[in-house]
Design a protein around this motif. Structure first.
Motif, PDB file in Angstrom:
ATOM      1  N   THR A  40       2.984   6.743  -4.264  1.00 22.43           N
ATOM      2  CA  THR A  40       2.202   7.157  -3.105  1.00 22.43           C
ATOM      3  C   THR A  40       2.947   8.287  -2.415  1.00 22.43           C
ATOM      4  OG1 THR A  40       1.197   6.492  -0.997  1.00 22.43           O
ATOM      5  CG2 THR A  40       3.275   5.447  -1.581  1.00 22.43           C
ATOM      6  N   ASP A  60       7.516  -5.227 -10.089  1.00 27.85           N
ATOM      7  CA  ASP A  60       6.725  -4.483  -9.128  1.00 27.85           C
ATOM      8  C   ASP A  60       7.659  -3.636  -8.263  1.00 27.85           C
ATOM      9  OD1 ASP A  60       4.332  -6.051  -9.913  1.00 27.85           O
ATOM     10  OD2 ASP A  60       5.414  -7.695  -8.934  1.00 27.85           O
ATOM     11  N   TYR A  66       5.059  -3.192   2.118  1.00 26.96           N
ATOM     12  CA  TYR A  66       4.089  -3.096   1.026  1.00 26.96           C
ATOM     13  C   TYR A  66       4.760  -3.372  -0.312  1.00 26.96           C
ATOM     14  CZ  TYR A  66       1.198  -0.535   4.436  1.00 26.96           C
ATOM     15  OH  TYR A  66       0.471  -0.157   5.542  1.00 26.96           O
ATOM     16  N   TRP A  67       3.948  -3.854  -1.270  1.00 23.84           N
ATOM     17  CA  TRP A  67       4.415  -3.895  -2.641  1.00 23.84           C
ATOM     18  C   TRP A  67       3.322  -3.377  -3.558  1.00 23.84           C
ATOM     19  CZ3 TRP A  67       2.654  -7.439  -6.551  1.00 23.84           C
ATOM     20  CH2 TRP A  67       1.815  -8.463  -6.101  1.00 23.84           C
ATOM     21  N   PHE A  68       3.753  -2.757  -4.640  1.00 18.95           N
ATOM     22  CA  PHE A  68       2.854  -2.095  -5.576  1.00 18.95           C
ATOM     23  C   PHE A  68       2.928  -2.839  -6.910  1.00 18.95           C
ATOM     24  CE2 PHE A  68       4.047   0.916  -2.357  1.00 18.95           C
ATOM     25  CZ  PHE A  68       2.881   1.605  -2.077  1.00 18.95           C
ATOM     26  N   TRP A  73       0.066  -0.205 -10.184  1.00 14.83           N
ATOM     27  CA  TRP A  73       0.615   0.097  -8.862  1.00 14.83           C
ATOM     28  C   TRP A  73      -0.405  -0.053  -7.737  1.00 14.83           C
ATOM     29  CZ3 TRP A  73       5.069  -0.760 -10.395  1.00 14.83           C
ATOM     30  CH2 TRP A  73       5.573  -0.209 -11.581  1.00 14.83           C
ATOM     31  N   GLU A  74      -1.206  -1.125  -7.850  1.00 14.00           N
ATOM     32  CA  GLU A  74      -2.123  -1.469  -6.766  1.00 14.00           C
ATOM     33  C   GLU A  74      -1.324  -1.903  -5.546  1.00 14.00           C
ATOM     34  OE1 GLU A  74      -5.607  -4.795  -5.742  1.00 14.00           O
ATOM     35  OE2 GLU A  74      -4.718  -4.679  -7.760  1.00 14.00           O
ATOM     36  N   ARG A  75      -1.713  -1.396  -4.369  1.00 20.68           N
ATOM     37  CA  ARG A  75      -0.957  -1.666  -3.147  1.00 20.68           C
ATOM     38  C   ARG A  75      -1.380  -2.992  -2.512  1.00 20.68           C
ATOM     39  NH1 ARG A  75       0.078   2.396   1.935  1.00 20.68           N
ATOM     40  NH2 ARG A  75      -0.161   3.900   0.246  1.00 20.68           N
ATOM     41  N   HIS A  76      -0.368  -3.779  -2.093  1.00 21.28           N
ATOM     42  CA  HIS A  76      -0.589  -5.023  -1.358  1.00 21.28           C
ATOM     43  C   HIS A  76       0.273  -4.996  -0.103  1.00 21.28           C
ATOM     44  CE1 HIS A  76      -2.540  -6.871  -4.923  1.00 21.28           C
ATOM     45  NE2 HIS A  76      -1.581  -6.260  -5.621  1.00 21.28           N
ATOM     46  N   GLU A  77      -0.130  -5.774   0.910  1.00 18.41           N
ATOM     47  CA  GLU A  77       0.584  -5.800   2.182  1.00 18.41           C
ATOM     48  C   GLU A  77       1.179  -7.187   2.414  1.00 18.41           C
ATOM     49  OE1 GLU A  77      -0.742  -3.654   6.182  1.00 18.41           O
ATOM     50  OE2 GLU A  77      -1.654  -5.638   6.020  1.00 18.41           O
ATOM     51  N   SER A  83       1.199   3.731   7.646  1.00 19.75           N
ATOM     52  CA  SER A  83       1.943   4.929   7.270  1.00 19.75           C
ATOM     53  C   SER A  83       2.474   5.587   8.537  1.00 19.75           C
ATOM     54  CB  SER A  83       1.034   5.903   6.515  1.00 19.75           C
ATOM     55  OG  SER A  83       0.565   5.313   5.318  1.00 19.75           O
TER      56      SER A  83
END
Length: 396
Positions: A40, A60, A66-68, A73-77, A83
């Motif tokens: 990102t 990951d 956040y982790w991808f 590399w889908e973003r999770h919170e 940002s």
């Protein structure tokens, strides 16, 4: 300066632009021997880590809250976040670490917050929806310095945190839990109170055997604390030495293989990457390795090329002070130093990339399972993965 004119976007062109903007995860082969993937371009953290957070066997990428998720590399919170504006703000995540803190078989995420604040860790909810439980580390001990170390202090195979206690001005280590289900880290002192290298925003700390007596010592820029077998005594003796300017992570390494351990340091906010050569009297002479870029605010040792000798990875902390320092917005280089002890000047510099840099810690892991250590970084320029292809044959 010539005026630039822009034609209105057609609907087709606009859709194409949106598609391009959302497809960050493209691999780009670079001549440096690494394949770059932009995870990102958002500024979300200056810390970064790797961990298998969903227990699917793939590593990951963690950046702040956040982790991808590999491999797309889908973003999770993990907790509410956002940002940040790289020209106006700092993030709430300075350094990250992925490890199974409570020994329940699931990787968790450790976050070192703004200097002076207590660190904390997010407990993995084991693929359940919702926010991750948050735990404060070591009875709210404030971590003073900007580049604390993730180091196995007690030799149990688990990484602890080496840092300064901002209130007591004392070098301490925060021991990772050792019993399944335990959530509290324990604080142990190595030095007496009110010592060097422990003020808020202090730069430079390291852990290694300076004097070759078999015990690892703690390094700061104006000297080192002599280690003993007692890791909880708080009485390590200070030895004054000139180990350079305010820096990021410090390492003990015999650069020229003369049997005396030297010290590596990289300037946190100014210009310079150095090795401090130790002589038989215990004094140090500073030697410049490179002045490619300023603000090398993180570094890590790892054998990138598989020759059995550790290399040194560092890079520019892009917009370290939001563009307010000279050179803050210069080219964000990421590079590594190859050590050649048999051949003076004992090192060789290799540029990895010129549009990434590094943040406040660098993560190393074999992400693509090719047996080579890869590099992951996060800073105000974004989050990036560099897959190590050094030594691979070039495709025809």
């Amino acid at each position: 300066m010539a005026q630039l004119s822009f034609k209105p976007f057609t609907k087709t062109a606009l859709y194409g632009l949106i598609f391009f903007a959302t497809c960050h995860f493209h691999a780009q082969k670079v001549e440096s021997g690494f394949v770059k993937t932009t995870i990102t371009k958002d500024f979300i953290s200056e810390g970064v880590a790797t961990a298998d957070l969903n227990n699917d066997g793939r590593l990951d990428i963690v950046a702040g809250y956040y982790w991808f998720e590999a491999p797309n590399w889908e973003r999770h919170e993990m907790a509410p976040s956002r940002s940040y504006d790289p020209y106006k703000e700092y993030s709430e995540s300075f350094l990250n670490l992925g490890m199974d803190v409570n020994l329940d078989g699931w990787d968790d995420v450790v976050i070192v917050d703004y200097p002076g604040k207590a660190g904390f860790w997010f407990e993995n909810p084991k693929n359940k929806e919702g926010q991750w439980p948050k735990h404060i580390i070591a009875d709210s001990t404030g971590i003073s310095n900007e580049s604390p170390g993730f180091v196995d202090i007690d030799g149990d195979g688990r990484l602890d945190i080496l840092c300064g206690d901002v209130d007591k001005k004392q070098i301490v280590w925060l021991q990772a839990p050792k019993t399944k289900g335990e959530t509290e880290w324990k604080r142990y002192p190595l030095t007496k109170e009110n010592v060097s290298g422990t003020e808020q925003y202090s730069h430079g700390i390291g852990y290694g055997d300076v004097d070759g007596d078999g015990f690892k010592d703690v390094l700061v820029t104006d000297g080192w604390f002599k280690g003993t077998a007692d890791l909880k005594s708080g009485n390590w003796e200070f030895h004054k030495a000139n180990l350079g300017e305010p820096c990021s992570h410090m390492y003990v390494f015999d650069v020229n293989e003369d049997g005396l351990n030297d010290v590596l340091s990289a300037s946190a906010h100014k210009l310079g990457v150095w090795w401090h050569q130790q002589d038989k009297s215990g004094s140090f002479t500073t030697n410049l390795i490179t002045n490619t870029t300023a603000q090398t605010h993180s570094s890590i040792m790892v054998d990138l090329d598989g020759n059995g000798i550790e290399d040194w990875v560092t890079g520019k902390r892009f917009l370290a002070h939001n563009g307010n320092d000279a050179g803050d917005a210069d080219t964000p280089f990421l590079f590594w130093i190859e050590f050649t002890p048999e051949k003076a000047p004992h090192f060789k510099e290799h540029i990895i990339d010129s549009n990434s840099g590094a943040g406040l810690n660098i993560a190393i892991a074999d992400m693509d399972k090719n047996g080579k250590p890869d590099i992951v970084i996060a800073n105000k320029n974004g989050v990036f993965l560099f897959e190590n292809k050094l030594g691979d044959k070039k495709s025809k």
